[in-house]
Design a protein around this motif. Sequence first.
Motif, PDB file in Angstrom:
ATOM      1  N   LEU A  39       0.467  -0.728   0.049  1.00 41.56           N
ATOM      2  CA  LEU A  39       0.159   0.010   0.009  1.00 41.56           C
ATOM      3  C   LEU A  39       0.620   1.719   0.165  1.00 41.56           C
ATOM      4  CD1 LEU A  39      -3.028  -0.903   2.061  1.00 41.56           C
ATOM      5  CD2 LEU A  39      -3.285  -0.453   0.139  1.00 41.56           C
ATOM      6  N   ILE A  40       2.299   1.475   0.865  1.00 41.58           N
ATOM      7  CA  ILE A  40       2.972   2.394   0.909  1.00 41.58           C
ATOM      8  C   ILE A  40       3.612   2.482  -0.853  1.00 41.58           C
ATOM      9  CG2 ILE A  40       4.910   3.631   2.260  1.00 41.58           C
ATOM     10  CD1 ILE A  40       2.136   2.945   3.906  1.00 41.58           C
ATOM     11  N   ALA A  41       4.074   1.694  -1.317  1.00 44.02           N
ATOM     12  CA  ALA A  41       4.257   2.183  -2.943  1.00 44.02           C
ATOM     13  C   ALA A  41       3.607   2.263  -3.526  1.00 44.02           C
ATOM     14  CB  ALA A  41       4.859   0.479  -2.723  1.00 44.02           C
ATOM     15  N   ALA A  42       2.166   2.112  -3.429  1.00 46.91           N
ATOM     16  CA  ALA A  42       1.131   2.479  -4.237  1.00 46.91           C
ATOM     17  C   ALA A  42       0.820   3.827  -4.373  1.00 46.91           C
ATOM     18  CB  ALA A  42      -0.167   1.227  -4.340  1.00 46.91           C
ATOM     19  N   ALA A  43       0.433   4.053  -2.927  1.00 46.98           N
ATOM     20  CA  ALA A  43       0.222   5.094  -3.038  1.00 46.98           C
ATOM     21  C   ALA A  43       1.322   6.813  -2.638  1.00 46.98           C
ATOM     22  CB  ALA A  43       0.259   5.387  -1.151  1.00 46.98           C
ATOM     23  N   ALA A  44       2.952   5.417  -3.355  1.00 45.46           N
ATOM     24  CA  ALA A  44       4.393   6.283  -3.238  1.00 45.46           C
ATOM     25  C   ALA A  44       4.142   6.911  -5.258  1.00 45.46           C
ATOM     26  CB  ALA A  44       5.587   6.463  -2.932  1.00 45.46           C
ATOM     27  N   ASN A  45       3.206   5.727  -5.670  1.00 45.93           N
ATOM     28  CA  ASN A  45       3.753   5.551  -7.067  1.00 45.93           C
ATOM     29  C   ASN A  45       2.500   6.723  -7.824  1.00 45.93           C
ATOM     30  OD1 ASN A  45       6.195   4.712  -7.144  1.00 45.93           O
ATOM     31  ND2 ASN A  45       5.294   2.545  -7.084  1.00 45.93           N
ATOM     32  N   GLY A  46       1.481   7.570  -6.860  1.00 45.64           N
ATOM     33  CA  GLY A  46       0.281   7.678  -6.964  1.00 45.64           C
ATOM     34  C   GLY A  46      -0.859   6.516  -7.642  1.00 45.64           C
ATOM     35  N   GLN A  47      -0.609   5.356  -7.554  1.00 44.27           N
ATOM     36  CA  GLN A  47      -1.802   3.830  -7.855  1.00 44.27           C
ATOM     37  C   GLN A  47      -2.865   4.317  -6.789  1.00 44.27           C
ATOM     38  OE1 GLN A  47       0.830   0.917  -8.582  1.00 44.27           O
ATOM     39  NE2 GLN A  47       1.199   1.445 -10.498  1.00 44.27           N
ATOM     40  N   MET A  48      -3.941   5.237  -6.769  1.00 44.84           N
ATOM     41  CA  MET A  48      -4.271   5.586  -5.371  1.00 44.84           C
ATOM     42  C   MET A  48      -6.402   4.110  -5.399  1.00 44.84           C
ATOM     43  SD  MET A  48      -4.342   7.862  -3.302  1.00 44.84           S
ATOM     44  CE  MET A  48      -5.897   8.161  -2.184  1.00 44.84           C
ATOM     45  N   LEU A  49      -6.025   4.052  -6.659  1.00 49.57           N
ATOM     46  CA  LEU A  49      -7.187   2.607  -6.326  1.00 49.57           C
ATOM     47  C   LEU A  49      -6.738   1.287  -5.445  1.00 49.57           C
ATOM     48  CD1 LEU A  49      -9.777   2.233  -8.214  1.00 49.57           C
ATOM     49  CD2 LEU A  49      -8.381   0.989 -10.052  1.00 49.57           C
ATOM     50  N   GLY A  50      -5.811   1.118  -5.408  1.00 53.40           N
ATOM     51  CA  GLY A  50      -5.375  -0.064  -4.031  1.00 53.40           C
ATOM     52  C   GLY A  50      -6.356   0.947  -2.830  1.00 53.40           C
ATOM     53  N   LEU A  51      -5.673   2.044  -2.474  1.00 45.75           N
ATOM     54  CA  LEU A  51      -6.004   2.442  -1.690  1.00 45.75           C
ATOM     55  C   LEU A  51      -7.753   2.669  -0.787  1.00 45.75           C
ATOM     56  CD1 LEU A  51      -2.971   5.240  -1.087  1.00 45.75           C
ATOM     57  CD2 LEU A  51      -3.552   2.889   0.156  1.00 45.75           C
ATOM     58  N   ILE A  52      -8.231   3.070  -2.474  1.00 50.07           N
ATOM     59  CA  ILE A  52      -9.706   3.171  -1.874  1.00 50.07           C
ATOM     60  C   ILE A  52      -9.873   1.962  -1.751  1.00 50.07           C
ATOM     61  CG2 ILE A  52     -11.434   3.841  -3.559  1.00 50.07           C
ATOM     62  CD1 ILE A  52      -9.863   6.497  -4.984  1.00 50.07           C
ATOM     63  N   VAL A  53      -9.787   0.654  -2.554  1.00 56.47           N
ATOM     64  CA  VAL A  53     -10.056  -0.493  -1.891  1.00 56.47           C
ATOM     65  C   VAL A  53      -9.854  -0.936  -1.279  1.00 56.47           C
ATOM     66  CG1 VAL A  53     -10.245  -2.750  -3.038  1.00 56.47           C
ATOM     67  CG2 VAL A  53      -9.977  -1.419  -4.595  1.00 56.47           C
ATOM     68  N   PHE A  54      -8.772  -0.760  -0.152  1.00 53.08           N
ATOM     69  CA  PHE A  54      -8.165  -1.227   1.185  1.00 53.08           C
ATOM     70  C   PHE A  54      -9.086  -0.263   2.303  1.00 53.08           C
ATOM     71  CE2 PHE A  54      -6.496   0.256   4.721  1.00 53.08           C
ATOM     72  CZ  PHE A  54      -5.618  -1.356   5.216  1.00 53.08           C
ATOM     73  N   ALA A  55      -9.022   1.328   2.108  1.00 52.52           N
ATOM     74  CA  ALA A  55     -10.244   2.253   2.610  1.00 52.52           C
ATOM     75  C   ALA A  55     -11.456   1.231   2.228  1.00 52.52           C
ATOM     76  CB  ALA A  55     -10.023   3.394   2.063  1.00 52.52           C
ATOM     77  N   LEU A  56     -11.627   0.850   1.496  1.00 52.96           N
ATOM     78  CA  LEU A  56     -13.303   0.554   1.196  1.00 52.96           C
ATOM     79  C   LEU A  56     -13.734  -0.485   2.732  1.00 52.96           C
ATOM     80  CD1 LEU A  56     -14.374   0.882  -2.355  1.00 52.96           C
ATOM     81  CD2 LEU A  56     -15.560   2.146  -0.177  1.00 52.96           C
ATOM     82  N   LEU A  57     -12.651  -1.828   2.295  1.00 47.67           N
ATOM     83  CA  LEU A  57     -13.076  -2.869   3.260  1.00 47.67           C
ATOM     84  C   LEU A  57     -12.299  -2.595   4.896  1.00 47.67           C
ATOM     85  CD1 LEU A  57     -10.716  -4.958   0.730  1.00 47.67           C
ATOM     86  CD2 LEU A  57     -13.275  -5.240   1.508  1.00 47.67           C
ATOM     87  N   PHE A  58     -11.747  -1.641   4.618  1.00 48.04           N
ATOM     88  CA  PHE A  58     -11.689  -0.584   6.281  1.00 48.04           C
ATOM     89  C   PHE A  58     -12.818  -0.277   6.675  1.00 48.04           C
ATOM     90  CE2 PHE A  58      -9.423   1.326   9.701  1.00 48.04           C
ATOM     91  CZ  PHE A  58      -8.259   0.270  10.172  1.00 48.04           C
ATOM     92  N   GLY A  59     -12.908   0.670   6.126  1.00 48.89           N
ATOM     93  CA  GLY A  59     -14.753   0.646   6.501  1.00 48.89           C
ATOM     94  C   GLY A  59     -15.015   0.056   7.510  1.00 48.89           C
ATOM     95  N   PHE A  60     -15.655  -0.888   6.529  1.00 46.68           N
ATOM     96  CA  PHE A  60     -16.493  -1.279   6.067  1.00 46.68           C
ATOM     97  C   PHE A  60     -16.681  -2.994   7.395  1.00 46.68           C
ATOM     98  CE2 PHE A  60     -18.311  -5.649   5.485  1.00 46.68           C
ATOM     99  CZ  PHE A  60     -20.119  -5.522   5.032  1.00 46.68           C
TER     100      PHE A  60
END
Length: 440
Positions: free
Chosen positions: A148-169
């Motif tokens: 996730l950290i590498a995805a954020a650093a590379n601007g690949q927010m799609l994975g972070l959004i999916v993770f946030a949805l799962l985390f919040g759920f």
Amino acid sequence: MKLHHQIFLAMLAGAGIGAITGEHSTLFGVSVLAGFDLVGSLFINALKMLVVPLIVTAIISGMVGVGGGDNLGRMGVKTVFFYMSTSLVAILIGLMLVNLLTPGIIDGEPARNLLGLSAETDNVLAKIEGRGAGDFTEILRQMLPPNLIAAAANGQMLGLIVFALLFGFYLRTEKGSAGETLRQMIDGIYQVMIRITMLIIRFTPIGVFALIAATVTRTGMDAIEPLAWFFLTVLLALFAHAFVFMPALILLLGKRSPIRHIQAMMPALLTAFSSASSAATLPLTMECVQDRAGVSRKTSSFVLPLGATVNMDGTALYECVAAIFIAQAYGMDLSFGMQFMIVVTALLTSIGVASIPAASLVAITVILAAIGLPAEAIGLILVTDRILDMCRTAVNIWGDSVVTVLLARSEGEEQVLSLPVNEMEARAAEAAREHHQAVN
């Protein structure tokens, strides 16, 4: 002076200063254009700085706001389904019109020269060559990144959004003090990020001035034509969604008059247009839906606060049109796979857009990063953003209210939109007096 007045004056000042400034002009030995670029870059960097913490905490907070397992029953599932469906339709309307009108292409050529992009276009296109050529596997990989950290650093927010949805759920159903503490911490971080976002947005007039001055300095007033087409495309798409698709839902699914509902919601819509903030309009939205449209307090108090967080029809539409306009201006080949990526990212990021003025600028940087375009390109659309922000906020509020009416009708509330506005308000006032007397 109100922020939108400041932005309007900054637009005029930037265009005026840029028109009388040349690319080689200096002030005290310093390049004026370089100064404009520096200030504009600082503003864009500030927006990019907000992306990860704001989007992630907003999505988690929105999912937690759905409530516990009991609240996410039939009503919760129907609410989420309607909200996601209307947002998707809004995006597809924007996608259709921006492909039909092609505002980023003028006289058969990409508008990059008119918008001052020619110097960097080759480098940008070289980086994204071959991306999105119908290969959906890359999209799927980005949705579940190994780091996730590498995805954020590379601007690949799609994975972070999916993770946030799962985390919040799953956070919303976590029992005990640990779950409550974590929920409060996430909400606290989100509230702090809102305050930081508002601070940066206060500097929008300075950023707008610098970005517009730099563009006009490089191109003169040639940028007006593609920006005018972009402005018109967004307005037409918003109009089609708000006054064609949504009224059809009320008429066909709600079995009620769309005109009657427009009359009931007019105070909230005007407030949303003037304030450009869904959060600031929420109390008035609830009042109009309950006292003027006849929706029960039970339904409206659940559906509307959730909608103010996760349902942004106008914003999602705008993000899609803006991203494709910028891609067209760069001369980018928009394959089906690339456009699918834009639709998915716009739908998911609209959930995490804070309900405050200009917050969608943050989400657009996410979409641009997902398709390989530089965040600095967002400077192209700042000149039109304030007016369009007011329009899309009104569409957001309108969408929330329509979904609330549809859900109320599906729950058997026959009083919804069944009486004239004045009679509905009179009944609501009488009920409030009776409740007050009973309490006393």
